[in-house]
Design a protein around this motif. Sequence first.
Motif, PDB file in Angstrom:
ATOM      1  N   SER A   1       7.076   7.730   8.974  1.00 36.08           N
ATOM      2  CA  SER A   1       6.095   6.632   9.049  1.00 36.08           C
ATOM      3  C   SER A   1       4.849   6.971   8.235  1.00 36.08           C
ATOM      4  O   SER A   1       4.278   6.105   7.572  1.00 36.08           O
ATOM      5  CB  SER A   1       5.692   6.368  10.505  1.00 36.08           C
ATOM      6  OG  SER A   1       6.781   5.830  11.202  1.00 36.08           O
TER       7      SER A   1
ATOM      8  N   ARG B   1       5.668   6.495   4.629  1.00 44.07           N
ATOM      9  CA  ARG B   1       5.748   5.059   4.336  1.00 44.07           C
ATOM     10  C   ARG B   1       4.348   4.455   4.257  1.00 44.07           C
ATOM     11  O   ARG B   1       4.024   3.720   3.314  1.00 44.07           O
ATOM     12  CB  ARG B   1       6.592   4.348   5.394  1.00 44.07           C
ATOM     13  CG  ARG B   1       6.711   2.847   5.163  1.00 44.07           C
ATOM     14  CD  ARG B   1       6.093   2.064   6.313  1.00 44.07           C
ATOM     15  NE  ARG B   1       6.892   2.100   7.515  1.00 44.07           N
ATOM     16  CZ  ARG B   1       6.439   2.507   8.706  1.00 44.07           C
ATOM     17  NH1 ARG B   1       5.196   2.948   8.841  1.00 44.07           N
ATOM     18  NH2 ARG B   1       7.210   2.476   9.762  1.00 44.07           N
TER      19      ARG B   1
ATOM     20  N   ALA C   1      11.275   3.338   6.149  1.00 39.92           N
ATOM     21  CA  ALA C   1      11.074   4.551   6.947  1.00 39.92           C
ATOM     22  C   ALA C   1      12.380   4.955   7.644  1.00 39.92           C
ATOM     23  O   ALA C   1      12.504   6.078   8.144  1.00 39.92           O
ATOM     24  CB  ALA C   1       9.977   4.328   7.980  1.00 39.92           C
TER      25      ALA C   1
END
Length: 387
Positions: free
Chosen positions: A55, A58, A296
């Motif tokens: 995450s 991303r 992700a």
Amino acid sequence: METMIPQPGFPGQRSMPADSAESRRYNRLVRSIGVADLAVGLGLIGVILAADWTSDFRNFAVRIAGDNHVIALFLYTSILLLLIRVVGIPLDYYSFLVEHRYHLSNQRLRLWAWDQTKGFALSFLISQLLVQIVYFLIRLQPQWWWVTGWALFMLLSVLLAHIAPVVLFPLFYHFHALADQDLTERLTRLSEKAGANVRGVYEWMLSEKTRKANAALMGLGRTRRIVLSDTLLAACDHDEIESVLAHELGHHVHKHMLKGVVVQCVITFFGFWCLKLAIRWAAFDWNRHYDQIDFANLPLMILVSAAISVVLLPVMNAYSRFNERQADVYAWESMGSVVPFCSAMEKLAVQNLSEREPSRIVEILFHSHPATGRRVRAAMAWAESHR
Ligand SMILES: [Zn+2]
């Protein structure tokens, strides 16, 4: 010096030369490096998922690229690929050292590093292309992306196999048409006898990198060719080389390339179906709730693909060993003798420091070819039954 040529008339009478402690040590080391490499790679992907670094990567990519999805995905994938590469360097360097320690490689560190760089650049380009295709399809067809993705993936694989001998391999090795006229004529006759639509026999300049010997049938369709390493040509006499070529022609006659593509189609279809299930699970049933279109979830796809490959490896190896045995039988039949085949196998085993008699479990898990001892025994049994 003890002759390496087995006596075809008396199978089992003469025991095979035992594997040296050196060859056992070397092969054990190579296997350990392979397993460690896999464990490190999967471990890294596992950490990226477990700690949710994916995450963070991303978010970072999206912050820089803004609304441009293609660039964000490119940045994210670059971070992932670079990280995987950097973590893999120590083990790759260690295996470079091992090849030198066992006097199998004569490649300078600088050239090795250049090869590694080219290899990374190539896999970087191919991976980026695949990832862009996959996420484009997920956005376009949330239900059926995996079927279209599978079809495109197979198309790309066949294309790569087609251009490999003329575009990819020459990035790393030099090839030229076989210079030995007498040998070329013999090999061409043998190819014609096999009805093989083979476009030439090439010398593969392997000695620039390694002392090991190799031979292969490469390419598809118009790029189909037989390559024999210069290290093999230097070590073997014409009869032995002919038997190696006859083995390669055996692959051709039994259509192993085509069958391989079909098997790959089936496995890849199953693989893409598993990917679909995995990212649906990540979107709806995992508390992370990565949307299907959220890249992700890419490490999860990598993990699933790697797990499938590992689980299927023994099956694929068994299939490959079956094909190798078929090609061996073709070689004995077309030569009418197993003597050159057996002596070539013995020479190659010495040259490549391979284990003639690995344990059964090692053969099942790791070997794409039957062990030399087994191949030579099978040849002698064949000769016995065809006297
Ligand atoms: Zn083969």
